[in-house]
Scaffold this active site. Structure first.
Site, PDB file in Angstrom:
ATOM      1  N   HIS A   1      64.235  23.567  -2.034  1.00 48.29           N
ATOM      2  CA  HIS A   1      63.117  23.704  -2.962  1.00 48.29           C
ATOM      3  C   HIS A   1      62.246  22.451  -2.947  1.00 48.29           C
ATOM      4  CE1 HIS A   1      65.477  27.022  -5.253  1.00 48.29           C
ATOM      5  NE2 HIS A   1      64.735  27.510  -4.281  1.00 48.29           N
TER       6      HIS A   1
ATOM      7  N   CYS B   1      70.243  14.801  -0.439  1.00 52.74           N
ATOM      8  CA  CYS B   1      71.709  14.824  -0.359  1.00 52.74           C
ATOM      9  C   CYS B   1      72.126  15.259   1.049  1.00 52.74           C
ATOM     10  CB  CYS B   1      72.245  15.814  -1.379  1.00 52.74           C
ATOM     11  SG  CYS B   1      71.615  17.474  -1.072  1.00 52.74           S
TER      12      CYS B   1
ATOM     13  N   GLU C   1      70.906  30.326  -5.790  1.00 51.61           N
ATOM     14  CA  GLU C   1      72.312  29.933  -5.596  1.00 51.61           C
ATOM     15  C   GLU C   1      73.232  30.804  -6.460  1.00 51.61           C
ATOM     16  OE1 GLU C   1      73.329  25.733  -6.244  1.00 51.61           O
ATOM     17  OE2 GLU C   1      75.292  26.399  -6.943  1.00 51.61           O
TER      18      GLU C   1
HETATM   19  S1  SF4 Z   1      75.235  21.606  -3.522  1.00 52.77           S
HETATM   20 FE1  SF4 Z   1      73.012  21.424  -3.292  1.00 52.77          FE
HETATM   21  S2  SF4 Z   1      72.517  19.462  -4.269  1.00 52.77           S
HETATM   22 FE2  SF4 Z   1      74.737  19.469  -3.910  1.00 52.77          FE
HETATM   23  S3  SF4 Z   1      75.054  18.461  -1.930  1.00 52.77           S
HETATM   24 FE3  SF4 Z   1      74.868  20.657  -1.546  1.00 52.77          FE
HETATM   25  S4  SF4 Z   1      72.696  21.024  -1.120  1.00 52.77           S
HETATM   26 FE4  SF4 Z   1      72.869  19.025  -2.095  1.00 52.77          FE
END
Ligand code: SF4
Length: 288
Positions: free
Chosen positions: A39, A12, A126
């Site tokens: 991860h 992403c 997170e």
């Molecule tokens: S929250 Fe996590 S999964 Fe979503 S765009 Fe950001 S880094 Fe990527």
């Protein structure tokens, strides 16, 4: 073997940005990555190869030996940031903006007097970052975790990689157990996670098994695999092509391929190529 790739999968923008920041940083030997940047084992190998010091998430301490500290894409509480800065560290922040958004929303609602519920895994870095600045909060991962909360005003946010179906169930359970209270629900699932989950849902009816590429401790990768398992398909999670075993695919013609948000394109392509080239015998002998 026929391999169908999910329409949306893999790295992403949040992970790409974090990775590009550390790969372009000068003097990597003067910086410690404060936990796993993302991860994914293959990505972490590249970071270590540049000369960064790294700390496991469970070992994080402000007493790092380098003058610079890299905050990972999963974010960190303001409280921990202040502690690091107070000990003289310079912070390089790679927190994904969509994670920062959850921090901001949770803090604002907390300041307005809401009891904040975070839907997610309490052991995930997170979630620890989000609740690290709150005093009145709860973390719920399953409907069984939901309680009657000691407040008439409740706000619900979620870990960015929460499956939408789970969030619906959690919200319904929170509302039912806390009927009559003011409950604000803010869906903080990130767009890339949602798109990858929807793409897997589209893929599942077309395939006989699912291969998921991603880190063993990656929450969004696990969730992609869980979607396949829920649909009753054999699911195989690998971090790299060399982990694939022909025996897994005995008798299958069509396999689906997806990947978590921290998986490198190169790793996905290698797994795809290995699957396409894999010869799986339909008789009892596996040829390759
Ligand atoms: S929250 Fe996590 S999964 Fe979503 S765009 Fe950001 S880094 Fe990527």
């Amino acid at each position: 073997m026929k391999v169908i790739r999910a329409q949306a999968m893999g790295m992403c923008f949040g992970v790409k940005d974090a990775l590009s920041t550390v790969m372009m940083m000068d003097y990597p030997e003067r910086a410690t990555v404060y936990g796993q940047l993302v991860h994914n084992g293959e990505v972490l190998k590249r970071i270590k190869a540049r000369g960064f010091s790294t700390l496991e998430e469970s070992d994080r301490t402000p007493a790092v030996s380098t003058p610079n500290v890299v905050i990972t894409a999963h974010g960190l509480s303001d409280k921990e940031r202040r502690t690091l800065e107070a000990s003289g560290k310079t912070l390089i922040d790679t927190t994904c903006p969509l994670v920062s958004r959850v921090h901001q929303i949770a803090r604002d609602l907390h300041e307005k007097g809401y009891f904040v519920i975070v839907a997610g895994r309490k052991d995930h870095v997170e979630v620890q970052g989000i609740v690290g600045d709150l005093e009145r909060f709860a973390v719920v991962a399953r409907p069984e975790d939901v309680l009657v909360y000691p407040s008439d005003r409740i706000a619900v946010v979620c870990q960015t990689t929460t499956p939408p179906a789970l969030l619906d169930v959690l919200f319904e359970t929170i509302s039912r157990k806390n009927a009559g209270k003011e409950i604000r629900f803010i869906d903080t699932i990130c767009g890339p996670t949602r798109k990858r989950q929807e793409a897997v849902e589209d893929l599942l009816p077309k395939v006989q098994a699912l291969v998921v590429v991603g880190g063993k401790n990656s929450n969004n990768t696990r969730q992609l695999r869980a979607l396949g398992e829920k649909a009753g398909l054999p699911c195989f999670q690998v971090e790299r092509a060399s982990e694939l075993r022909p025996g897994w695919f005995y008798g299958l013609d069509t396999v689906g391929l997806t990947a978590g948000t921290s998986t490198l394109d190169q790793t996905i392509d290698e797994v795809y190529a290995a699957l396409v080239e894999m010869e799986v015998s339909c008789d009892a002998t596996i040829r390759k």
